[in-house]
Design an enzyme around this catalytic site. Structure first.
Site, PDB file in Angstrom:
ATOM      1  N   ARG A  39      -0.663  16.056   5.291  1.00 53.38           N
ATOM      2  CA  ARG A  39      -1.318  15.477   4.114  1.00 53.38           C
ATOM      3  C   ARG A  39      -2.667  16.190   3.868  1.00 53.38           C
ATOM      4  O   ARG A  39      -2.823  17.349   4.235  1.00 53.38           O
ATOM      5  CB  ARG A  39      -1.462  13.970   4.331  1.00 53.38           C
ATOM      6  CG  ARG A  39      -0.080  13.296   4.491  1.00 53.38           C
ATOM      7  CD  ARG A  39      -0.190  11.807   4.740  1.00 53.38           C
ATOM      8  NE  ARG A  39      -0.883  11.144   3.634  1.00 53.38           N
ATOM      9  CZ  ARG A  39      -1.374   9.904   3.720  1.00 53.38           C
ATOM     10  NH1 ARG A  39      -1.236   9.207   4.855  1.00 53.38           N
ATOM     11  NH2 ARG A  39      -1.996   9.363   2.691  1.00 53.38           N
ATOM     12  N   TYR A  84       3.882   5.010   3.125  1.00 54.39           N
ATOM     13  CA  TYR A  84       3.842   4.190   4.352  1.00 54.39           C
ATOM     14  C   TYR A  84       5.087   3.325   4.551  1.00 54.39           C
ATOM     15  O   TYR A  84       5.210   2.682   5.595  1.00 54.39           O
ATOM     16  CB  TYR A  84       2.586   3.314   4.344  1.00 54.39           C
ATOM     17  CG  TYR A  84       1.311   4.127   4.346  1.00 54.39           C
ATOM     18  CD1 TYR A  84       1.004   4.954   5.422  1.00 54.39           C
ATOM     19  CD2 TYR A  84       0.435   4.096   3.263  1.00 54.39           C
ATOM     20  CE1 TYR A  84      -0.155   5.728   5.422  1.00 54.39           C
ATOM     21  CE2 TYR A  84      -0.729   4.851   3.255  1.00 54.39           C
ATOM     22  CZ  TYR A  84      -1.013   5.664   4.338  1.00 54.39           C
ATOM     23  OH  TYR A  84      -2.150   6.432   4.341  1.00 54.39           O
ATOM     24  N   GLU A 113      -0.873   7.346  20.369  1.00 52.85           N
ATOM     25  CA  GLU A 113      -1.378   7.349  18.992  1.00 52.85           C
ATOM     26  C   GLU A 113      -0.184   7.293  18.045  1.00 52.85           C
ATOM     27  O   GLU A 113       0.770   8.064  18.200  1.00 52.85           O
ATOM     28  CB  GLU A 113      -2.191   8.633  18.759  1.00 52.85           C
ATOM     29  CG  GLU A 113      -2.665   8.791  17.326  1.00 52.85           C
ATOM     30  CD  GLU A 113      -3.519  10.044  17.126  1.00 52.85           C
ATOM     31  OE1 GLU A 113      -3.725  10.811  18.090  1.00 52.85           O
ATOM     32  OE2 GLU A 113      -3.965  10.247  15.984  1.00 52.85           O
ATOM     33  N   ALA A 133      -7.615   5.173   9.037  1.00 53.85           N
ATOM     34  CA  ALA A 133      -8.628   6.151   8.601  1.00 53.85           C
ATOM     35  C   ALA A 133      -9.657   6.443   9.692  1.00 53.85           C
ATOM     36  O   ALA A 133     -10.210   7.553   9.749  1.00 53.85           O
ATOM     37  CB  ALA A 133      -9.319   5.641   7.344  1.00 53.85           C
ATOM     38  N   ARG A 174       0.824  -1.208   0.000  1.00 56.50           N
ATOM     39  CA  ARG A 174       0.000   0.000   0.000  1.00 56.50           C
ATOM     40  C   ARG A 174       0.864   1.267   0.000  1.00 56.50           C
ATOM     41  O   ARG A 174       1.548   1.559   0.972  1.00 56.50           O
ATOM     42  CB  ARG A 174      -0.844  -0.034   1.275  1.00 56.50           C
ATOM     43  CG  ARG A 174      -1.755   1.140   1.435  1.00 56.50           C
ATOM     44  CD  ARG A 174      -2.434   1.120   2.800  1.00 56.50           C
ATOM     45  NE  ARG A 174      -3.266   2.284   2.914  1.00 56.50           N
ATOM     46  CZ  ARG A 174      -3.611   2.846   4.059  1.00 56.50           C
ATOM     47  NH1 ARG A 174      -3.222   2.313   5.203  1.00 56.50           N
ATOM     48  NH2 ARG A 174      -4.353   3.921   4.061  1.00 56.50           N
TER      49      ARG A 174
HETATM   50  C1  DQA Z   1      -2.250   6.330   8.855  1.00 57.40           C
HETATM   51  C2  DQA Z   1      -2.679   7.727   8.388  1.00 57.40           C
HETATM   52  C3  DQA Z   1      -4.168   7.753   8.102  1.00 57.40           C
HETATM   53  O1  DQA Z   1      -4.552   9.053   7.645  1.00 57.40           O
HETATM   54  C4  DQA Z   1      -4.521   6.758   7.018  1.00 57.40           C
HETATM   55  O2  DQA Z   1      -5.920   6.728   6.814  1.00 57.40           O
HETATM   56  C5  DQA Z   1      -3.998   5.398   7.287  1.00 57.40           C
HETATM   57  C6  DQA Z   1      -2.665   5.253   7.868  1.00 57.40           C
HETATM   58  C7  DQA Z   1      -0.730   6.230   9.033  1.00 57.40           C
HETATM   59  O3  DQA Z   1      -0.292   5.293   9.703  1.00 57.40           O
HETATM   60  O4  DQA Z   1       0.006   7.053   8.491  1.00 57.40           O
HETATM   61  O5  DQA Z   1      -4.626   4.398   6.946  1.00 57.40           O
HETATM   62  O6  DQA Z   1      -2.846   6.075  10.119  1.00 57.40           O
END
Ligand code: DQA
Length: 156
Positions: free
Chosen positions: A110, A26, A101, A80, A21
């Site tokens: 972003r 990422y 978090e 998300a 992905r």
């Molecule tokens: C995420 C950032 C989120 O905005 C996104 O929807 C993800 C991954 C991250 O690890 O960067 O799915 O949590």
């Protein structure tokens, strides 16, 4: 000396696709790679670890509910659902252990729809933009919090 603290690491939707992905956002590590990184950091810090992923909001809510009284800390990449889920926010209010978090990317840099987090008001720390290493940083942060017993922020 830490005494067998138990940490829950929860991952939200689409994180099972890491590696495939959007690697430019990422990174190339898979979720299994991140699990292995977490397990080795946990062993070093004297933690036991429960590492899970779900694509389902309700399942994440249930896991957070079940963590009540069972874990010493929670690391959460709600993916998300971070930006949408009042249900996850409410479940997090039920547990009284430190929450860290984590995001692989930095959502604040972003799209605008990623700038708000329902998790952040309940988090003792937010680690973002560090890729997979962010999970290790989160475990280290938890270790510091749990060993000093530093006070948690109280939500409004
Ligand atoms: C995420 C950032 C989120 O905005 C996104 O929807 C993800 C991954 C991250 O690890 O960067 O799915 O949590």
């Amino acid at each position: 000396m830490r005494d067998g603290k138990h940490i829950l690491v929860l991952n939200g939707p689409n994180l099972n696709m890491l590696g495939l992905r959007e690697p430019e956002i990422y990174g190339h590590e898979t979720l299994d790679d991140i699990r292995a990184l977490c397990e080795s950091a946990a062993a070093r810090l004297g933690f036991t670890l429960d590492f899970r992923q779900s694509n389902h909001e309700g399942e994440l809510v249930t896991w957070i509910q079940q963590a009540r009284g069972q874990v010493d800390g929670l690391i959460l990449n709600a993916a998300a659902y971070t930006h949408t889920s009042v249900a996850i926010h409410d479940a997090l209010r039920l547990i009284d252990v430190p929450i860290i978090e984590v995001h692989l990317s930095d959502p604040r840099k972003r799209e605008a729809f990623r700038h708000f987090s329902y998790v952040e008001p309940l988090a003792a720390a937010v680690i973002c933009g560090q890729g997979a290493r962010g999970y290790v940083i989160a475990l280290e942060r938890l270790s510091g919090i749990l060993s000093t017993g530093r006070a948690m922020p109280v939500p409004d």
